[in-house]
Each structure stands twice: as C-alpha cells, then as structure tokens.
Design a protein around this motif. Sequence first.
Motif, mmCIF file in Angstrom:
data_model
loop_
_atom_site.group_PDB
_atom_site.id
_atom_site.type_symbol
_atom_site.label_atom_id
_atom_site.label_comp_id
_atom_site.label_asym_id
_atom_site.label_seq_id
_atom_site.Cartn_x
_atom_site.Cartn_y
_atom_site.Cartn_z
ATOM 1 N N ALA A 84 0.836 -1.207 0.000
ATOM 2 C CA ALA A 84 0.000 0.000 0.000
ATOM 3 C C ALA A 84 0.864 1.249 0.000
ATOM 4 C CB ALA A 84 -0.936 -0.003 1.206
ATOM 5 N N VAL A 85 1.948 1.229 0.779
ATOM 6 C CA VAL A 85 2.849 2.393 0.834
ATOM 7 C C VAL A 85 3.569 2.560 -0.499
ATOM 8 C CG1 VAL A 85 4.867 3.369 1.992
ATOM 9 C CG2 VAL A 85 3.090 2.219 3.326
ATOM 10 N N ALA A 86 3.955 1.450 -1.120
ATOM 11 C CA ALA A 86 4.616 1.526 -2.419
ATOM 12 C C ALA A 86 3.703 2.170 -3.456
ATOM 13 C CB ALA A 86 5.032 0.123 -2.864
ATOM 14 N N ARG A 87 2.433 1.775 -3.475
ATOM 15 C CA ARG A 87 1.481 2.382 -4.416
ATOM 16 C C ARG A 87 1.291 3.860 -4.116
ATOM 17 N NH1 ARG A 87 -1.233 -2.492 -3.395
ATOM 18 N NH2 ARG A 87 -2.634 -1.453 -1.919
ATOM 19 N N GLU A 88 1.193 4.183 -2.846
ATOM 20 C CA GLU A 88 0.988 5.562 -2.426
ATOM 21 C C GLU A 88 2.146 6.452 -2.867
ATOM 22 O OE1 GLU A 88 -0.406 6.370 1.726
ATOM 23 O OE2 GLU A 88 1.617 7.174 1.934
ATOM 24 N N ARG A 89 3.366 5.947 -2.788
ATOM 25 C CA ARG A 89 4.552 6.743 -3.097
ATOM 26 C C ARG A 89 5.015 6.594 -4.528
ATOM 27 N NH1 ARG A 89 8.836 6.288 1.718
ATOM 28 N NH2 ARG A 89 9.563 8.157 0.641
ATOM 29 N N GLY A 90 4.389 5.690 -5.288
ATOM 30 C CA GLY A 90 4.739 5.523 -6.698
ATOM 31 C C GLY A 90 6.084 4.858 -6.915
ATOM 32 N N VAL A 91 6.443 3.919 -6.017
ATOM 33 C CA VAL A 91 7.698 3.186 -6.154
ATOM 34 C C VAL A 91 7.404 1.693 -6.045
ATOM 35 C CG1 VAL A 91 9.025 5.087 -5.166
ATOM 36 C CG2 VAL A 91 8.183 3.267 -3.659
ATOM 37 N N GLY A 92 8.418 0.881 -6.318
ATOM 38 C CA GLY A 92 8.254 -0.551 -6.188
ATOM 39 C C GLY A 92 8.213 -0.986 -4.742
ATOM 40 N N GLN A 93 7.527 -2.094 -4.466
ATOM 41 C CA GLN A 93 7.453 -2.592 -3.095
ATOM 42 C C GLN A 93 8.831 -2.926 -2.560
ATOM 43 O OE1 GLN A 93 4.472 -5.592 -2.396
ATOM 44 N NE2 GLN A 93 5.484 -6.349 -0.557
ATOM 45 N N SER A 94 9.720 -3.380 -3.443
ATOM 46 C CA SER A 94 11.072 -3.726 -3.002
ATOM 47 C C SER A 94 11.807 -2.513 -2.451
ATOM 48 C CB SER A 94 11.865 -4.331 -4.169
ATOM 49 O OG SER A 94 11.966 -3.408 -5.245
ATOM 50 N N THR A 95 11.500 -1.323 -2.988
ATOM 51 C CA THR A 95 12.143 -0.104 -2.500
ATOM 52 C C THR A 95 11.725 0.194 -1.069
ATOM 53 O OG1 THR A 95 12.256 0.828 -4.722
ATOM 54 C CG2 THR A 95 12.403 2.385 -2.894
ATOM 55 N N VAL A 96 10.426 0.096 -0.795
ATOM 56 C CA VAL A 96 9.929 0.350 0.558
ATOM 57 C C VAL A 96 10.477 -0.696 1.526
ATOM 58 C CG1 VAL A 96 7.860 0.548 1.989
ATOM 59 C CG2 VAL A 96 7.836 1.422 -0.354
ATOM 60 N N THR A 97 10.481 -1.953 1.101
ATOM 61 C CA THR A 97 11.016 -3.020 1.951
ATOM 62 C C THR A 97 12.489 -2.771 2.264
ATOM 63 O OG1 THR A 97 9.462 -4.610 0.976
ATOM 64 C CG2 THR A 97 11.389 -5.508 2.134
ATOM 65 N N ARG A 98 13.238 -2.345 1.257
ATOM 66 C CA ARG A 98 14.661 -2.078 1.472
ATOM 67 C C ARG A 98 14.884 -0.937 2.454
ATOM 68 N NH1 ARG A 98 15.873 -0.380 -3.130
ATOM 69 N NH2 ARG A 98 16.420 1.790 -2.668
ATOM 70 N N HIS A 99 14.059 0.125 2.327
ATOM 71 C CA HIS A 99 14.187 1.259 3.249
ATOM 72 C C HIS A 99 14.030 0.811 4.691
ATOM 73 C CE1 HIS A 99 13.012 4.483 0.036
ATOM 74 N NE2 HIS A 99 14.235 4.020 -0.122
ATOM 75 N N VAL A 100 13.012 -0.001 4.951
ATOM 76 C CA VAL A 100 12.748 -0.434 6.321
ATOM 77 C C VAL A 100 13.843 -1.380 6.810
ATOM 78 C CG1 VAL A 100 11.135 -1.662 7.826
ATOM 79 C CG2 VAL A 100 10.259 -0.100 6.072
ATOM 80 N N THR A 101 14.278 -2.287 5.944
ATOM 81 C CA THR A 101 15.337 -3.230 6.320
ATOM 82 C C THR A 101 16.636 -2.494 6.637
ATOM 83 O OG1 THR A 101 14.353 -4.950 4.926
ATOM 84 C CG2 THR A 101 16.664 -5.231 5.555
ATOM 85 N N GLU A 102 16.974 -1.502 5.831
ATOM 86 C CA GLU A 102 18.187 -0.729 6.065
ATOM 87 C C GLU A 102 18.082 0.103 7.338
ATOM 88 O OE1 GLU A 102 19.496 -0.228 1.347
ATOM 89 O OE2 GLU A 102 18.358 1.351 2.372
ATOM 90 N N LEU A 103 16.896 0.605 7.626
ATOM 91 C CA LEU A 103 16.702 1.362 8.864
ATOM 92 C C LEU A 103 16.867 0.450 10.075
ATOM 93 C CD1 LEU A 103 15.929 4.033 10.253
ATOM 94 C CD2 LEU A 103 13.523 3.369 9.996
ATOM 95 N N GLU A 104 16.279 -0.730 10.017
ATOM 96 C CA GLU A 104 16.426 -1.686 11.111
ATOM 97 C C GLU A 104 17.896 -2.050 11.325
ATOM 98 O OE1 GLU A 104 12.305 -4.257 11.224
ATOM 99 O OE2 GLU A 104 13.710 -4.670 9.596
ATOM 100 N N ALA A 105 18.629 -2.231 10.223
ATOM 101 C CA ALA A 105 20.049 -2.572 10.339
ATOM 102 C C ALA A 105 20.839 -1.434 10.970
ATOM 103 C CB ALA A 105 20.611 -2.906 8.948
ATOM 104 N N ALA A 106 20.502 -0.196 10.588
ATOM 105 C CA ALA A 106 21.204 0.963 11.138
ATOM 106 C C ALA A 106 20.916 1.120 12.626
ATOM 107 C CB ALA A 106 20.795 2.221 10.381
#
Length: 307
Positions: free
Chosen positions: A25-47
Amino acid sequence: MDKSAVTLERMRSFVRVAERGSFSAVARERGVGQSTVTRHVTELEAALGITLLNRTTRRVTLTAEGARYRDQAGTILRLVDEAVDDARSAGAHLRGTIRVSCTAALGVQHVAKALFAFQDRHPSVTIDLGLSDVRIDLVREAVDIAIRLGPLADSTMQRKAIGHSHRILAASRVYLDRHGRPQMPDDLLYHQAIRMSNVDGSDTLSLHHPGEGSISLPFDGRLLIDHGLAAREALIQGRGIVPAHLWLIDDLLESGVLEQVLPDYAPEPVPLSILFVPGRARIARVRALIDVLGDALTGLPGMALSG
C-alpha cells in the motif's frame, strides 16, 4: 549504530508502513516498487540494530521497539515538514500538496468551489480531493483535512466545529400532486420514503415540533440510496419524500421543483465539523485552507453556527 544510515526517506517509509500496515500500500501511495519500501525499512532496522516490524505472509505488525520508534520518528518528520513549509512560505507563497476528504454530495455541491478559489489565490498548491461517504482514518490515508457530517468518534483528531446543518422534509411538486400532501406526521406512513442506506437508523424518522416536542415514526420505502446526489435526483424524479439538508436542495426549493413537507416538523439537525491531524494545522498551507473552508461552510444554506 550507523547514524548516517538513519535517513529521512527511510524513516518516512517505516512510519507509513506502520500506519498502513502494508508494504504494498505504501509503495502504491509513493509511486515506487514494493522492493524499494522493503529495502528502506530493512536498512533502517540494520542501522538501528533493532527489529521494528514483525512480518508474516498475512500482516505486518509493530514490535514494542517499533511502536516507540514510530512515535518518535513521526514527531521528527512532522517537525521537518513544518520547517520546510515555513521556509518555502517565507515569501508569502504557499506551496505543496493538501489532501482533503469530504462527504460526496457536500464536496460536489459546495466544497469544490471553495478549493478552486483557494488554488486561484495560491497557484503553487496542489489539492488532492477525495469524495466519499465512507469515513476514513486520516493518519492511515495521509489526509490533512476531513469535512464530516454527523457525530464524531475521532477523539485523537483536532476539530473545528462549524455548526449544525438543518434539514427539512421535501418532495417534488409532481410527487405531491400525485400522492397528496401530508397534513400530519402519521400521514407519512402512507407515502414513499427515500432512505439513505449508509445512515444508521434511517428506517426511523425523528421530527421536532416547537410546541409538541419530538416524535418518532417508521420511515420506509422502496428506494435506498447511499449517495446524497442520487437522493437529490430521486427527489427531482418524484420518487418520494426525503429529510434533506438545505444546502443540498435550496436551489430546487427556490425554483419550485421541490416543496417543503410538514413545515412545522423538522428532522434533527446534523453536526458539521472540520477534522485534521494534530500538528498539521501548524503547516501554513493547511492552516490557510482550514480557515477558508471554515468560512465557506459557515455560509452554507441552513447552517446554524456553533456558539
């Protein structure tokens, strides 16, 4: 913790996933691929070195650490947005997007005109207007301003009370010529009602008489409608009697297409309010539009202002 990896973009993706409960839903809202949103969250968790979200094939939920971080990150993002907006508006030029939600009939009949006039004065502002009689979650849907008829349950939202929208019983002259004009409330039992299927309790009509107090009676008919503009058209076509907001039908009353039925008996008025997410009114463009909409709504036909 790698603080340089805690970016605003990653925080925004996480906060929106937490609010929507869905990566797609967030990917559609922001006009990006779902993989991009997933990567953002995964990278934030890692940081951060913590797990923010529990992921299953069916749902996404916050961990205890994620819930705390969502609240803190949300506050930071709101402050950033307000700072950017203030900087952009320093030259008295409002800019940016405002998302507005409004009940459909009111939006088409009156609110849209106020939004058009606002954009004429502020050409750098984009309006995203959603028209629906279904009440939405302002935070979940990222809506800045919602205009709502009826009692409110949004206790976490800020509210600007406009007043009470008065209604009357109305029917077309054609319908009344054919079926007769009710003289007393009980006469309504022998007439066709046009009911709003999305309004709780629409099968019962409550009427108030200045000298007799309030009465209730069954209100039934062969036509159920979930849209105010369709109810307006049904009135014009002589399908029955409706307890209608004055702002919806005042032009039809003036032209003589419709008549008021039982003018001594009034349906209960309906509260009208503007809702907005706490803190959003500090953003200049949102604050300016709330003021404009407040002025427009107070001038609606049949509006009794809040004290």
